[in-house]
Each structure stands twice: as C-alpha cells, then as structure tokens.
Design an enzyme around this catalytic site. Sequence first.
Site, PDB file in Angstrom:
ATOM      1  N   ASN A  39       1.680  -0.630 -12.915  1.00 38.84           N
ATOM      2  CA  ASN A  39       1.581  -1.437 -11.703  1.00 38.84           C
ATOM      3  C   ASN A  39       0.850  -2.756 -11.910  1.00 38.84           C
ATOM      4  OD1 ASN A  39       0.951   1.730 -10.596  1.00 38.84           O
ATOM      5  ND2 ASN A  39       2.827   0.701  -9.992  1.00 38.84           N
ATOM      6  N   VAL A  47      -1.969  -7.220 -10.006  1.00 37.79           N
ATOM      7  CA  VAL A  47      -1.696  -5.865  -9.543  1.00 37.79           C
ATOM      8  C   VAL A  47      -0.570  -5.939  -8.516  1.00 37.79           C
ATOM      9  CG1 VAL A  47      -2.654  -3.881  -8.288  1.00 37.79           C
ATOM     10  CG2 VAL A  47      -4.065  -5.100  -9.946  1.00 37.79           C
ATOM     11  N   CYS A  48       0.341  -5.005  -8.577  1.00 43.61           N
ATOM     12  CA  CYS A  48       1.484  -4.949  -7.667  1.00 43.61           C
ATOM     13  C   CYS A  48       1.017  -4.995  -6.210  1.00 43.61           C
ATOM     14  CB  CYS A  48       2.281  -3.677  -7.930  1.00 43.61           C
ATOM     15  SG  CYS A  48       3.723  -3.512  -6.889  1.00 43.61           S
ATOM     16  N   LEU A  49       1.489  -5.995  -5.461  1.00 48.77           N
ATOM     17  CA  LEU A  49       1.064  -6.148  -4.069  1.00 48.77           C
ATOM     18  C   LEU A  49       1.491  -4.979  -3.200  1.00 48.77           C
ATOM     19  CD1 LEU A  49       1.614  -9.947  -3.425  1.00 48.77           C
ATOM     20  CD2 LEU A  49      -0.542  -8.720  -3.553  1.00 48.77           C
TER      21      LEU A  49
END
Length: 146
Positions: A39, A47-49
């Site tokens: 992620n 970092v993946c929203l």
Amino acid sequence: MNVAGPYHGGVWRIRVELPDAYPYKSPSIGFVNKIYHPNVDEMSGSVCLDVINQTWSPMFDLVNVFEVFLPQLLLYPNPSDPLNGEAAALMMRDRPAYEQRVKEYCEKYAKPENIGAAPEEKSSDEELSEDNYESSDEAVAGQADP
C-alpha cells in the site's frame, strides 16, 4: 513506533501533509526512506489514500496516525488495493519470500542512520537554515530596537 512482524526493527521518517479541510479530510502520509509494502508507492513513498480514507475520522489527530494507523498498516497490508503491485503479488503468491524482501528493505533502508539526510546534505542544510534564521533574527532585532 513499535511494530511486530517483518517490519520489526525498521525506522522510517514520515512525511505528513495536512489538507485545508483537516481534520475532516485525511492527511496525506508518506514514507521518506524506502519501504517494501503493497500500500506504499515504492518511488514516492506515498501511502494509498484509499487505505487512509477507509479508516480516517475527524476525531483522529496526528497521534492516531503514528500510534494506530501506521502500525496497523505495517501489520496488516491490504494487497487488494495496492500502490506497489509487485509487493502485493509477492505477498499473495509467496508470503515467506515477501517477508524476506521486507526484511531486506528494512536492513538496507530503515536503520536509524537512514532516516537523516546524507551527511553533505545535512551540513549544507544546517548552514543554510542557520544563516536564514540569523539574518531574519538580526533584522527583527534591528527593527524592534531602534
């Protein structure tokens, strides 16, 4: 931040950007030094929203980011919503190989000495910021004391 599992012992510098609508909108979070994680974008460290927004609440503050969100992210990666497709595929296909790669990244990029700037960058930054602060302090002192 104390984390068990394959990330145990890793040390990361974290970048946090607060949107204008914070705390109603989640912060943008990124790792400054490299991390191997499904992620987290390997190049930018972002970092993946979607992962942040799934768990974000306006009741949270930045302490929650460091004490709850990031440790949970490291303990429970979500390979079904990857920013690092290679890490996600390896995690789903061969968990021991994935954990070995994580440990290699921790060893190579996430030691306490990795979280600072490179020595030459650090010294020039310090000199630059000291000069900036000194000159602005002197200017303020000069105006306040005629």
